[in-house]
Design an enzyme around this catalytic site. Structure first.
Site, short mmCIF file in Angstrom:
data_model
loop_
_atom_site.label_atom_id
_atom_site.label_comp_id
_atom_site.label_asym_id
_atom_site.label_seq_id
_atom_site.Cartn_x
_atom_site.Cartn_y
_atom_site.Cartn_z
N ARG A 194 0.86 -1.19 0.00
CA ARG A 194 0.00 0.00 0.00
C ARG A 194 0.89 1.23 0.00
O ARG A 194 1.89 1.28 0.71
CB ARG A 194 -0.93 0.03 1.22
CG ARG A 194 -2.11 -0.94 1.16
CD ARG A 194 -3.13 -0.54 0.06
NE ARG A 194 -4.26 -1.44 0.00
CZ ARG A 194 -4.36 -2.51 -0.78
NH1 ARG A 194 -3.37 -2.83 -1.59
NH2 ARG A 194 -5.45 -3.26 -0.78
N ASP A 245 4.31 -0.25 -7.14
CA ASP A 245 3.03 -0.61 -7.76
C ASP A 245 1.90 0.16 -7.07
O ASP A 245 0.76 0.12 -7.52
CB ASP A 245 2.78 -2.12 -7.63
CG ASP A 245 1.52 -2.55 -8.38
OD1 ASP A 245 1.40 -2.22 -9.57
OD2 ASP A 245 0.65 -3.20 -7.76
N GLU A 286 -2.49 7.54 -4.94
CA GLU A 286 -2.87 6.87 -6.18
C GLU A 286 -4.34 7.02 -6.54
O GLU A 286 -4.70 6.96 -7.73
CB GLU A 286 -2.51 5.38 -6.13
CG GLU A 286 -3.37 4.56 -5.18
CD GLU A 286 -3.02 3.08 -5.20
OE1 GLU A 286 -1.83 2.74 -5.08
OE2 GLU A 286 -3.94 2.26 -5.33
N HIS A 310 -0.91 -0.06 -9.68
CA HIS A 310 -1.62 -1.05 -8.85
C HIS A 310 -2.08 -2.24 -9.71
O HIS A 310 -3.26 -2.61 -9.71
CB HIS A 310 -2.82 -0.39 -8.14
CG HIS A 310 -3.15 -1.05 -6.83
ND1 HIS A 310 -3.37 -0.35 -5.68
CD2 HIS A 310 -3.28 -2.36 -6.49
CE1 HIS A 310 -3.65 -1.18 -4.69
NE2 HIS A 310 -3.60 -2.41 -5.16
#
Ligand code: NAD
Length: 345
Positions: free
Chosen positions: A232, A256, A261, A293
Site C-alpha cells: 500500500r 506498484d 494513487e 496497482h
C-alpha cells in the site's frame, strides 16, 4: 424470489468480463464506472449490496448513506480494507472481502519489478525500439548473494521469499507477528533497514505503520538500497523517498502503489498535464518504475476475485453468515462469532 441486486462501483472492462462469467446471471449486477463516494452513493438506492475496490472511499458519510438506503452488504473485491472505516461500520453494515485470490500474482509482480529495475529492462526496451543498441548506462547487478529484507511474511511475502531463495538471495524478514517454525530469519526493523540490499513490502497498511519508510528509516538503509512496494502506498512517505533518491541513498524504487494513487491510478491521463508534482518527479527519475496497482492483475486472480466475491454474497444472503467478513473487533474479541460461521453482529 427477486434476484439479489448488486451495485458494482469503479467497474473496468476486465471486472465485467470476469464477473459476468462467474455470475452466470444469478444476481442482478449493474456496473457503474464511477467510484463510490458521498456524491455517487445515491446510485446504490434499491440495491442489496455494493461491490467496491481499493480506491473507493468508504468513509462515515458513505456508510451512513448506504445504511439509510438499506444496503446490507459492502462486498470488497480486494484483500486490503484500509479504505473502509470498519470501526464506524461495525454494528451498521456488514463488510466482506477476498482475503486471497492469487498471492502468486503479487509476489511475481514484485520480482518482475525488481528484475526490470536492476537489469534496466525498462531502459533497454525503449532503446532497442528506437534501434539504439548501445549498452552504456545499462549495467545491472546480480541478485544472487544479495540480502533481501521482506516486511510482512503472510501469503504474498512468503511466496516472494521462496522466489528470492530460488535466485540464491539471503532472506531476512520483519513481521509484527513472526511465524514460528517457518524457517524464516526474523530480525528487528532497524536490522532489516541496515542489512538489506533490497527491501520489499508485503504487510497491510495500518495507522501504526503508515510512513514506515521515512527520512529516519531511509537514513538507516544501505546506500543504493532498492525499495519495492506492492503493498500500500501509505507505507512510504513519498517526499522522503524522492529526497532519498536525489541524495543517491536509495538506488532504485519499484512502486506498484502510491499514497496518492486514488487520484490518478486506473485512469488514462496520457493527454493531460498531471497536477501531482511528486508523482511527476518520481516518474521522471530513471531509477524509478511505477506500475498502477497492477500486481493483482492476472487471469487467475481476476477469476478467483469474482468467484470469491459472489460466494461471499451468496453466503451472506442465503446462509446468513460471512466467513470472509471484516470486523475491526475481531482481534480483541474472544469467542469471535466468525469462528462459528456467524455474522459479526
Ligand atoms: P497476509 O494477511 O497474508 O499477510 C500480511 C502479513 O503482514 C502478516 O504476516 C502480518 O502478520 C503482517 N503484518 C501485519 N501488520 C504488520 C506490521 N505493522 N509490520 C509488519 N508486518 C505486519 O496478507 P497478504 O495477502 O500477504 O497481502 C499483503 C498486502 O499486500 C495486503 O495487505 C495488501 O495491502 C497488499 N496487496 C496488494 C495487491 C496489489 O495488487 N498491489 C494485491 C493484493 C494485496
Amino acid at each position: 424470489m427477486d434476484k439479489i441486486k448488486i451495485a458494482f462501483f469503479d467497474a473496468k472492462d476486465y471486472d465485467r468480463e470476469s464477473f459476468i462469467k462467474s455470475n452466470e446471471d444469478k444476481y442482478q449486477i449493474d456496473y457503474f464506472e464511477t467510484r463510490l463516494t458521498p456524491d455517487t452513493c445515491r446510485l446504490a438506492e434499491g440495491y442489496d449490496a455494493v461491490c467496491v475496490f481499493v480506491n473507493d472511499d468508504i468513509n462515515k458519510e458513505v456508510i451512513d448513506k448506504l445504511v439509510e438506503m438499506k444496503v446490507k452488504l459492502i462486498a470488497l473485491r480486494c484483500a486490503g480494507y484500509n479504505n473502509v472505516d470498519v470501526g464506524y461500520a461495525y454494528g451498521k453494515i456488514h463488510i466482506v472481502r477476498v482475503p486471497a485470490y492469487s498471492p502468486y500474482a503479487v509476489a511475481e509482480h514484485a520480482m518482475a519489478l525488481l528484475l526490470t529495475s536492476v537489469r534496466r529492462i525498462h531502459k533497454a526496451y525503449i532503446r532497442t525500439r528506437d534501434f539504439n543498441f548501445s549498452l552504456n548506462g545499462l549495467t545491472g547487478f546480480d541478485l544472487h548473494g544479495k540480502t533481501v529484507g521482506v516486511v510482512g511474511t503472510g501469503k504474498i511475502g512468503r511466496i516472494f521469499i521462496d522466489i528470492c531463495r530460488g535466485f540464491g538471495m539471503n532472506v531476512i524478514a520483519y513481521d509484527k507477528f513472526p511465524a514460528e517454525g517457518s524457517g524464516i530469519e526474523y530480525v528487528s526493523l532497524d536490522e532489516l533497514w541496515e542489512k538489506s540490499d533490497i527491501i520489499s513490502f508485503h504487510c497491510p497498511l495500518t495507522s501504526e505503520n503508515r510512513h514506515m519508510v521515512n527520512a529516519e528509516s531511509i537514513a538507516k538503509m544501505k546506500k543504493g538500497v532498492v525499495l519495492i512496494n506492492t503493498s500500500r502506498g501509505g507505507l512510504i512517505d513519498t517526499e522522503s523517498l524522492v529526497e532519498g533518491i536525489k541524495q543517491r541513498k536509495v538506488g532504485a524504487a519499484c512502486l506498484d502503489v502510491y499514497e496518492e494513487e486514488s487520484n490518478v491510478f486506473f485512469h488514462d491521463y496520457s493527454n493531460h498535464i498531471v497536477d501531482d508534482d511528486t508523482l511527476a518527479r518520481l516518474i521522471s527519475m530513471p531509477n524509478v518504475i511505477v506500475t498502477s496497482h497492477q500486481a493483482f492483475l492476472t487471469a487467475e486472480a481476476l477469476s478467483n476475485i469474482a468467484d470469491t466475491t459472489l460466494a461471499n454474497v451468496a453466503e451472506f444472503f442465503e446462509k446468513g453468515y460471512g466467513s470472509n467478513e471484516v470486523c475491526y473487533k475481531c482481534p480483541e474479541v474472544k469467542n469471535c462469532t466468525q469462528e462459528h460461521k456467524k455474522k459479526c453482529f
